[in-house]
Design a protein around this motif. Structure first.
Motif, PDB file in Angstrom:
ATOM      1  N   VAL A 105     -39.089   7.058  22.597  1.00  0.00           N
ATOM      2  CA  VAL A 105     -38.814   7.195  24.021  1.00  0.00           C
ATOM      3  C   VAL A 105     -38.392   8.614  24.391  1.00  0.00           C
ATOM      4  O   VAL A 105     -38.740   9.112  25.466  1.00  0.00           O
ATOM      5  N   ILE A 106     -37.659   9.297  23.521  1.00  0.00           N
ATOM      6  CA  ILE A 106     -37.190  10.649  23.864  1.00  0.00           C
ATOM      7  C   ILE A 106     -38.343  11.649  23.953  1.00  0.00           C
ATOM      8  O   ILE A 106     -38.159  12.758  24.455  1.00  0.00           O
ATOM      9  N   LYS A 107     -39.508  11.252  23.492  1.00  0.00           N
ATOM     10  CA  LYS A 107     -40.688  12.110  23.629  1.00  0.00           C
ATOM     11  C   LYS A 107     -41.374  11.915  24.987  1.00  0.00           C
ATOM     12  O   LYS A 107     -42.260  12.672  25.357  1.00  0.00           O
ATOM     13  N   ASP A 108     -40.943  10.882  25.717  1.00  0.00           N
ATOM     14  CA  ASP A 108     -41.507  10.582  27.036  1.00  0.00           C
ATOM     15  C   ASP A 108     -41.002  11.614  28.046  1.00  0.00           C
ATOM     16  O   ASP A 108     -39.803  11.849  28.181  1.00  0.00           O
ATOM     17  N   ASN A 109     -41.916  12.219  28.783  1.00  0.00           N
ATOM     18  CA  ASN A 109     -41.552  13.269  29.755  1.00  0.00           C
ATOM     19  C   ASN A 109     -40.641  12.770  30.868  1.00  0.00           C
ATOM     20  O   ASN A 109     -39.922  13.556  31.491  1.00  0.00           O
ATOM     21  N   SER A 110     -40.672  11.458  31.127  1.00  0.00           N
ATOM     22  CA  SER A 110     -39.864  10.913  32.218  1.00  0.00           C
ATOM     23  C   SER A 110     -38.419  10.624  31.781  1.00  0.00           C
ATOM     24  O   SER A 110     -37.572  10.297  32.616  1.00  0.00           O
TER      25      SER A 110
END
Length: 287
Positions: A195-200
């Motif tokens: 999830v921490i790789k998600d831009n949002s």
């Protein structure tokens, strides 16, 4: 004379039979005393129990440990309550309390404490919690125990404040003030490292067991992490079993095996000090 010899021979034979009977009885007792215990676990904790299963100390206790891997805590707790798993090793005391409150007919019981590993605030976009922009989205766990734990950590970091009646099962509705106008997105906490790789997503609250699976070390890679003190007592990890097995002597021996010198040496080296040993009584958790 012949009668005396016959009596002596009969006595010797009887003695041999008795001794043989004792030996057979002892061997049978040793065989039947050996117990297979199925330990259900998740991720890095499963590795620990696979190691403990091979220790000479485990063999000495006449216990055979079979490790069963799970991918989520709910199904593991359910399997334990139903007797499909004897003992599980993955959850914090707060998670355990939350499960029991939601499953009054299939309760679990604590066998003993194992460790505390800090939950951390992680981000791939920012190097400090002070850099997280107002209005950002922060990912938190979608289960009650870890939601509350994550919010407490955000409060400790000075990002939010919580209501006075906030407890281990509280959620975002119990935030008192949110000066940075953060948005909160609930996620399956096993997906945190992705999830921490998600831009949002600006940051995510991730437990250390899951963080380790994502090659993250809470002491080195998080922006902020839990400190070890009374306020984090509910976050101590435990060994749990079905309530009907709470007095099972064999199951309780797993606590002793976990805290053996050999096991602790392996754990400290393997997990770079992130699983901090806690050897407390069960009553300590409830106080």
């Amino acid at each position: 004379m012949v009668k005396k010899k016959t009596v002596v021979i009969a006595a010797v034979v009887a003695g041999i039979v008795i001794v043989a009977g004792v030996i057979i009885h002892r061997n049978t007792a040793q065989t039947t005393d050996k117990t297979e215990v199925t330990v259900g676990s998740i991720g890095s904790d499963a590795q620990i129990w696979e190691y403990i299963a091979k220790l000479p100390e485990t063999k000495k206790e006449n216990i055979t440990i079979k490790v069963k891997n799970f991918t989520d805590g709910v199904s593991l707790n359910t399997a334990t309550a139903q007797g499909k798993v004897d003992v599980n090793a993955f959850q914090s005391y707060a998670y355990f309390v939350a499960y029991n409150k939601s499953n009054s007919s299939n309760k679990l019981s604590v066998l003993g404490t194992t460790y505390l590993e800090p939950m951390g605030i992680y981000s791939e976009k920012y190097d400090s919690i002070d850099d997280i922009p107002d209005g950002s989205t922060i990912a938190i766990a979608n289960n009650a125990a870890n939601t509350a734990r994550g919010l407490k950590l955000l409060a400790k970091a000075g990002l939010i404040t919580l209501k006075d009646n906030f407890n281990s099962l509280s959620g975002v509705n119990d935030i008192k003030s949110n000066p940075h106008n953060f948005k909160f997105k609930e996620i399956d906490d096993t997906t945190g490292p992705r999830v921490i790789k998600d831009n949002s997503i600006a940051a995510a609250l991730i437990g250390n067991t899951i963080a380790l699976e994502g090659k993250l070390n809470v002491l080195k890679d998080s922006l902020y992490y839990e400190k070890i003190n009374q306020s984090t007592k509910d976050n101590i990890n435990i060994l749990a079993t079905a309530e009907k097995n709470k007095n099972n002597a064999k199951f309780k021996k797993l606590v002793k095996l976990y805290h053996s010198k050999a096991a602790q040496k392996y754990i400290n080296k393997k997990f770079d000090g992130t699983k901090i040993e806690v050897q407390k009584s069960v009553s300590y958790l409830a106080d």
